[in-house]
Design a protein around this motif. Structure first.
Motif, PDB file in Angstrom:
ATOM      1  N   LEU A  80       0.821  -1.222   0.000  1.00 57.42           N
ATOM      2  CA  LEU A  80       0.000   0.000   0.000  1.00 57.42           C
ATOM      3  C   LEU A  80       0.854   1.271   0.000  1.00 57.42           C
ATOM      4  O   LEU A  80       0.613   2.203  -0.757  1.00 57.42           O
ATOM      5  CB  LEU A  80      -0.952  -0.030   1.210  1.00 57.42           C
ATOM      6  N   GLY A  81       1.879   1.268   0.851  1.00 62.21           N
ATOM      7  CA  GLY A  81       2.751   2.439   0.954  1.00 62.21           C
ATOM      8  C   GLY A  81       3.397   2.789  -0.376  1.00 62.21           C
ATOM      9  O   GLY A  81       3.421   3.956  -0.789  1.00 62.21           O
ATOM     10  N   GLU A  82       3.908   1.755  -1.066  1.00 61.77           N
ATOM     11  CA  GLU A  82       4.565   1.988  -2.353  1.00 61.77           C
ATOM     12  C   GLU A  82       3.569   2.511  -3.382  1.00 61.77           C
ATOM     13  O   GLU A  82       3.877   3.377  -4.194  1.00 61.77           O
ATOM     14  CB  GLU A  82       5.193   0.685  -2.865  1.00 61.77           C
ATOM     15  N   LEU A  83       2.353   1.967  -3.329  1.00 61.09           N
ATOM     16  CA  LEU A  83       1.340   2.392  -4.294  1.00 61.09           C
ATOM     17  C   LEU A  83       0.879   3.831  -4.045  1.00 61.09           C
ATOM     18  O   LEU A  83       0.490   4.532  -4.966  1.00 61.09           O
ATOM     19  CB  LEU A  83       0.148   1.440  -4.264  1.00 61.09           C
ATOM     20  N   CYS A  84       0.913   4.263  -2.782  1.00 58.57           N
ATOM     21  CA  CYS A  84       0.495   5.625  -2.450  1.00 58.57           C
ATOM     22  C   CYS A  84       1.549   6.641  -2.841  1.00 58.57           C
ATOM     23  O   CYS A  84       1.236   7.804  -3.101  1.00 58.57           O
ATOM     24  CB  CYS A  84       0.269   5.756  -0.937  1.00 58.57           C
ATOM     25  N   ASP A  85       2.792   6.188  -2.855  1.00 61.12           N
ATOM     26  CA  ASP A  85       3.922   7.083  -3.051  1.00 61.12           C
ATOM     27  C   ASP A  85       3.797   7.911  -4.333  1.00 61.12           C
ATOM     28  O   ASP A  85       3.695   7.369  -5.423  1.00 61.12           O
ATOM     29  CB  ASP A  85       5.203   6.231  -3.094  1.00 61.12           C
ATOM     30  N   GLY A  86       3.767   9.235  -4.169  1.00 60.55           N
ATOM     31  CA  GLY A  86       3.730  10.129  -5.326  1.00 60.55           C
ATOM     32  C   GLY A  86       2.353  10.324  -5.942  1.00 60.55           C
ATOM     33  O   GLY A  86       2.214  11.022  -6.933  1.00 60.55           O
ATOM     34  N   LEU A  87       1.345   9.692  -5.369  1.00 60.55           N
ATOM     35  CA  LEU A  87      -0.009   9.871  -5.901  1.00 60.55           C
ATOM     36  C   LEU A  87      -0.718  10.980  -5.130  1.00 60.55           C
ATOM     37  O   LEU A  87      -0.520  11.118  -3.922  1.00 60.55           O
ATOM     38  CB  LEU A  87      -0.826   8.581  -5.741  1.00 60.55           C
ATOM     39  N   ARG A  88      -1.555  11.733  -5.836  1.00 55.40           N
ATOM     40  CA  ARG A  88      -2.301  12.771  -5.122  1.00 55.40           C
ATOM     41  C   ARG A  88      -3.624  12.215  -4.610  1.00 55.40           C
ATOM     42  O   ARG A  88      -4.699  12.621  -4.999  1.00 55.40           O
ATOM     43  CB  ARG A  88      -2.517  13.976  -6.032  1.00 55.40           C
ATOM     44  N   MET A  89      -3.491  11.188  -3.783  1.00 52.27           N
ATOM     45  CA  MET A  89      -4.679  10.568  -3.183  1.00 52.27           C
ATOM     46  C   MET A  89      -4.316  10.226  -1.750  1.00 52.27           C
ATOM     47  O   MET A  89      -3.161   9.895  -1.472  1.00 52.27           O
ATOM     48  CB  MET A  89      -4.998   9.251  -3.909  1.00 52.27           C
ATOM     49  N   THR A  90      -5.296  10.257  -0.887  1.00 55.53           N
ATOM     50  CA  THR A  90      -5.003   9.866   0.491  1.00 55.53           C
ATOM     51  C   THR A  90      -4.816   8.356   0.545  1.00 55.53           C
ATOM     52  O   THR A  90      -5.279   7.630  -0.339  1.00 55.53           O
ATOM     53  CB  THR A  90      -6.166  10.230   1.441  1.00 55.53           C
ATOM     54  N   ARG A  91      -4.145   7.924   1.582  1.00 55.99           N
ATOM     55  CA  ARG A  91      -3.924   6.501   1.795  1.00 55.99           C
ATOM     56  C   ARG A  91      -5.271   5.754   1.872  1.00 55.99           C
ATOM     57  O   ARG A  91      -5.431   4.665   1.347  1.00 55.99           O
ATOM     58  CB  ARG A  91      -3.152   6.348   3.110  1.00 55.99           C
ATOM     59  N   GLN A  92      -6.238   6.407   2.522  1.00 52.25           N
ATOM     60  CA  GLN A  92      -7.566   5.795   2.659  1.00 52.25           C
ATOM     61  C   GLN A  92      -8.232   5.613   1.289  1.00 52.25           C
ATOM     62  O   GLN A  92      -8.856   4.584   1.022  1.00 52.25           O
ATOM     63  CB  GLN A  92      -8.485   6.663   3.540  1.00 52.25           C
ATOM     64  N   ALA A  93      -8.073   6.630   0.431  1.00 56.23           N
ATOM     65  CA  ALA A  93      -8.679   6.541  -0.901  1.00 56.23           C
ATOM     66  C   ALA A  93      -8.028   5.418  -1.710  1.00 56.23           C
ATOM     67  O   ALA A  93      -8.719   4.623  -2.352  1.00 56.23           O
ATOM     68  CB  ALA A  93      -8.540   7.878  -1.626  1.00 56.23           C
ATOM     69  N   VAL A  94      -6.712   5.356  -1.642  1.00 52.28           N
ATOM     70  CA  VAL A  94      -6.001   4.301  -2.382  1.00 52.28           C
ATOM     71  C   VAL A  94      -6.452   2.932  -1.873  1.00 52.28           C
ATOM     72  O   VAL A  94      -6.747   2.023  -2.650  1.00 52.28           O
ATOM     73  CB  VAL A  94      -4.457   4.461  -2.242  1.00 52.28           C
ATOM     74  N   SER A  95      -6.547   2.823  -0.563  1.00 49.65           N
ATOM     75  CA  SER A  95      -6.951   1.566   0.052  1.00 49.65           C
ATOM     76  C   SER A  95      -8.357   1.150  -0.403  1.00 49.65           C
ATOM     77  O   SER A  95      -8.618  -0.019  -0.698  1.00 49.65           O
ATOM     78  CB  SER A  95      -6.880   1.756   1.569  1.00 49.65           C
TER      79      SER A  95
END
Lengths: 118, 148
Positions: A40-55
Motif C-alpha cells: 500500500l505504501g509503495e502504491l500511495c507514493d507520489g499519488l495525489r490521493m489519500t492513503r484511505q482513498a487508495v486503500s
C-alpha cells in the motif's frame, strides 16, 4: 459463446467494468503493470490521493479480481491479475482476430517508435 | 528482490475436476494450446512440458502435491538459453472451493529481480486460464490455436 453459468459471468464482468470505470483505479493498475507486487505504501507514493482513498480503490479492484494480494512476510503485496480482463477480451475479440490485431499492434509500435519492448 | 506474478480465476467447477484438468494430458491439450505436461504428479517426480511439435519446452520436478488442493512445481525453460540460465522458477497452484465456485490461484515466481522467464510466462497464463475456465464451464475452450 455459450452462456452457461451466465449469471456469474455477467455479474463478474459488471464488477470488472465498474472497477475499470475510474481513472484513479486505472492509474493504480498502471502502477502495478509497471511493477507488480507492491504494498500500500509503495502504491500511495507520489499519488495525489489519500492513503484511505487508495486503500478503498484497491479493495474495489480486489473484489473485481483484477488485483490479487499475497501476504509476504509482514506486508500485503498487490498484483495485477490480468485474467478477468483477458476473459473480456477473449469474449469479444475472438480467436480469428487475434493474429491481425497483433500485426496492427506491432505496426503501431514500430511507427510510434516504441520497438524496445521485445 | 524477486519476480512474481499472481493469477486468480474463479471457475464454476469442483476442485477434483480442476485438479484433473491441470494434470491430465488429454484434458490439458485442449486449453493449453496443444501443450501437455508429463509427470506422475507425486512429490520429487520429474515433470516436463511438451510442445505440440514434440519439443520439450520446460522441465522440472514436483515439489508438493496435495490432491486436489495444492501443487508446487520446480520449473525451468529448456529451449531459450537466456531463460534457462535464470535457473528454476517455482509455480504454486492452489485450489479452493468457495460455495459452488472453485478458486484457482497460480503464483509463478523466482528469487531474482526482473526475471525474463516470469515475463515470458506472464503472456501465457491469462490466455491459458481463460481457456481453462471456458472449457470447464461450457465444455469448449475459447481458442485452440496452437503455439508457434
Amino acid at each position: 459463446m455459450q452462456l452457461n453459468g451466465c449469471i456469474l459471468d455477467l455479474m463478474s464482468m459488471d464488477v470488472v467494468f465498474r472497477a475499470l470505470a475510474d481513472e484513479s483505479r486505472r492509474a493504480l493498475l498502471d502502477r502495478l503493470f509497471e511493477r507488480n507486487g507492491q504494498n500500500l505504501g509503495e502504491l500511495c507514493d507520489g499519488l495525489r490521493m489519500t492513503r484511505q482513498a487508495v486503500s478503498k480503490h484497491l479493495a474495489i479492484l480486489e473484489a473485481a479480481n483484477i488485483v490479487s494480494t499475497r501476504k509476504v512476510g509482514r506486508s500485503k503485496l498487490h498484483f495485477l491479475n490480468p485474467v478477468p480482463i483477458n476473459d473480456i477480451a477473449e469474449r469479444w475479440i475472438g480467436k480469428f482476430e487475434r493474429g491481425r490485431l497483433e500485426v496492427l499492434r506491432e505496426l503501431k509500435r514500430q511507427l510510434e517508435g516504441h520497438n524496445d519492448e521485445q | 528482490m524477486s519476480s512474481r506474478f499472481v493469477y486468480v480465476t474463479y471457475i464454476r467447477t469442483t476442485p477434483e475436476k480442476l485438479w484433473e484438468a491441470l494434470t491430465t494430458p488429454t484434458f490439458m491439450k485442449r486449453y493449453w494450446y496443444g501443450v501437455v505436461a508429463e509427470s506422475d504428479w507425486k512429490p520429487a517426480s520429474p515433470w516436463k512440458l511438451i510442445l505440440p511439435d514434440g519439443r520439450t519446452a520446460d522441465t522440472g520436478e514436483i515439489l508438493e502435491a496435495e490432491q486436489p488442493k495444492r501443487l508446487v512445481i520446480k520449473w525451468r525453460n529448456e529451449f531459450r538459453p537466456q531463460l534457462k540460465a535464470e535457473g528454476y522458477t517455482r509455480c504454486t497452484m492452489e485450489i479452493a472451493q468457495e460455495g459452488d465456485i472453485t478458486k484457482l490461484s497460480i503464483v509463478h515466481e523466482i528469487d531474482i529481480p526482473d526475471s525474463k522467464t516470469i515475463e515470458a510466462v506472464s503472456g501465457g497464463w491469462p490466455r491459458i486460464l481463460s481457456n481453462l475456465k471456458s472449457l470447464l464451464e461450457t465444455g469448449e475452450p475459447l481458442s485452440t490455436t496452437k503455439v508457434a
